[in-house]
Scaffold this active site. Sequence first.
Site, PDB file in Angstrom:
ATOM      1  NE  ARG A  41      -7.547  -0.847  -5.194  1.00 49.79           N
ATOM      2  CZ  ARG A  41      -7.744  -0.384  -3.951  1.00 49.79           C
ATOM      3  NH1 ARG A  41      -7.360  -1.084  -2.912  1.00 49.79           N
ATOM      4  NH2 ARG A  41      -8.355   0.765  -3.757  1.00 49.79           N
ATOM      5  CG  ASP A  46      -9.691   1.750  -0.356  1.00 52.88           C
ATOM      6  OD1 ASP A  46      -8.774   1.728  -1.202  1.00 52.88           O
ATOM      7  OD2 ASP A  46      -9.495   1.839   0.872  1.00 52.88           O
ATOM      8  CG  ASP A 102      -2.249   0.587   0.997  1.00 57.02           C
ATOM      9  OD1 ASP A 102      -2.357   1.389   0.060  1.00 57.02           O
ATOM     10  OD2 ASP A 102      -3.199   0.304   1.763  1.00 57.02           O
TER      11      ASP A 102
HETATM   12  C1  GLA Z   1      -6.029   1.348   1.861  1.00 64.08           C
HETATM   13  C2  GLA Z   1      -6.175   0.291   0.775  1.00 64.08           C
HETATM   14  C3  GLA Z   1      -7.235  -0.712   1.178  1.00 64.08           C
HETATM   15  C4  GLA Z   1      -6.855  -1.354   2.499  1.00 64.08           C
HETATM   16  C5  GLA Z   1      -6.651  -0.285   3.551  1.00 64.08           C
HETATM   17  C6  GLA Z   1      -6.072  -0.865   4.828  1.00 64.08           C
HETATM   18  O1  GLA Z   1      -7.146   2.154   1.991  1.00 64.08           O
HETATM   19  O2  GLA Z   1      -6.501   0.872  -0.457  1.00 64.08           O
HETATM   20  O3  GLA Z   1      -7.386  -1.697   0.183  1.00 64.08           O
HETATM   21  O4  GLA Z   1      -5.696  -2.125   2.322  1.00 64.08           O
HETATM   22  O5  GLA Z   1      -5.750   0.728   3.106  1.00 64.08           O
HETATM   23  O6  GLA Z   1      -5.865   0.087   5.819  1.00 64.08           O
END
Ligand code: GLA
Length: 432
Positions: free
Chosen positions: A218, A222, A161
Amino acid sequence: MEAAGLSGLVLALALALPSVALENGLARTPPMGWMSWERFRCNVDCQADPRNCISEQLFFEMADRLAEDGWRELGYEYINLDDCWAAKQRDVAGQLVPDPKRFPRGIKALADYVHARGLKLGIYGDLGIFTCGGYPGTMLENVKQDAQTFAAWGVDMLKLDGCYSSAEEQAKGYPEMARALNATGRPIVYSCSWPAYQGGLPPQVNYTILAEICNLWRNYDDIQDSWDSVLSIVDWFFTNQDVLQPAAGPGHWNDPDMLIIGNFGLSYEQSRSQMALWTVMASPLLMSTDLRTISPEAKEILQNRLMIQINQDPLGIQGRRIVKEKYNIEVFVRPLAQAASALVFFSRRTDMPFRYTTSLAKLHFPEDAVYEVQDVYVGKIIGDLKTADNFSVVINPSGVVMWYLHPKTLPVQPWHVVRQQAPGGGYRPALL
Ligand code: GLA
């Protein structure tokens, strides 16, 4: 003499290759499995909620379900920890350690458990001071050590991340982690959240570089447990398909985030739509739902064999939206191996089932072809269809009709010509 000559040639060729050799041979088709985040979040209160908190128990139980309920055989093989698995501090040697109360047996034991069931283990890290949930992050100086720790534990996939780091740190750190993972010698699928932190589009995001260092990434926000969230993701990905579609291929995939099928936010039709649209996008199929209590309907959607076959097509070509009618009907196509295709007819309407009439000719299929058509959800072979024939499908509100088409006779030439929409409009031939 000859052997020496040959190895000399191989060496010379290797030296002549550009340094894009971070290709690790993994994820030739989109990764499939289960991930804790969307459904289980950062619930660390094992006292109040022992069954659902982020603990080894949760992962042992989900591994059992993946192995025993038919998931593994269909390809759902990764079981992925997300945020909040770690202790709040690194140990005295500076190593990441799991929370001792919630993961008393440690990550290596979890990996062993998962491997014994024919599954693979994914873990979560964050390039930055902290993870998004406030757990220890991986600063630039920790990259090597953390890669080695994950490899020593037997981890098979890493989601890295990007909370709490700058654009400059990310530009250094993401490629550095790719090199560090490769250097461990353990095959570890590498998922990068880098583009999602840089707006997902050029010029900030360079998809050529990403495809060289990451197996998946990604791109965008989210996912949340709602239809609105699914729609916002679909809108963004298809609005930007000219940039995103060519970036995907075997070993390197766009990731529109987890499947939320089986949770609380989607109706039956909407669940079928998420599955169909993620499959058209050649998206990773990472479920985030409670496999211990999943309904038979949700399970049937997620375990649809023809759907999974389409998602996992060996050519790995991401599909595109090819029609956007003013009256809220959209059509998507994904070219597949052996001149087959998947078609998705999607309704954003909110009134009643809609009868949509078109022809394969209008959808730019090759002239004079004949296809056998199978309905992916109904499972039945509908029959043969000529390119010129008009046909109708009835699409439910916020639902899809999905077809699998394969040609009755393969063309004489070794490939088949399919017309794909070209950037900025028009069509270009794609050789398959
Ligand atoms: C970010 C990521 C999510 C998840 C959260 C965890 O927002 O994009 O997919 O992994 O962090 O804290």
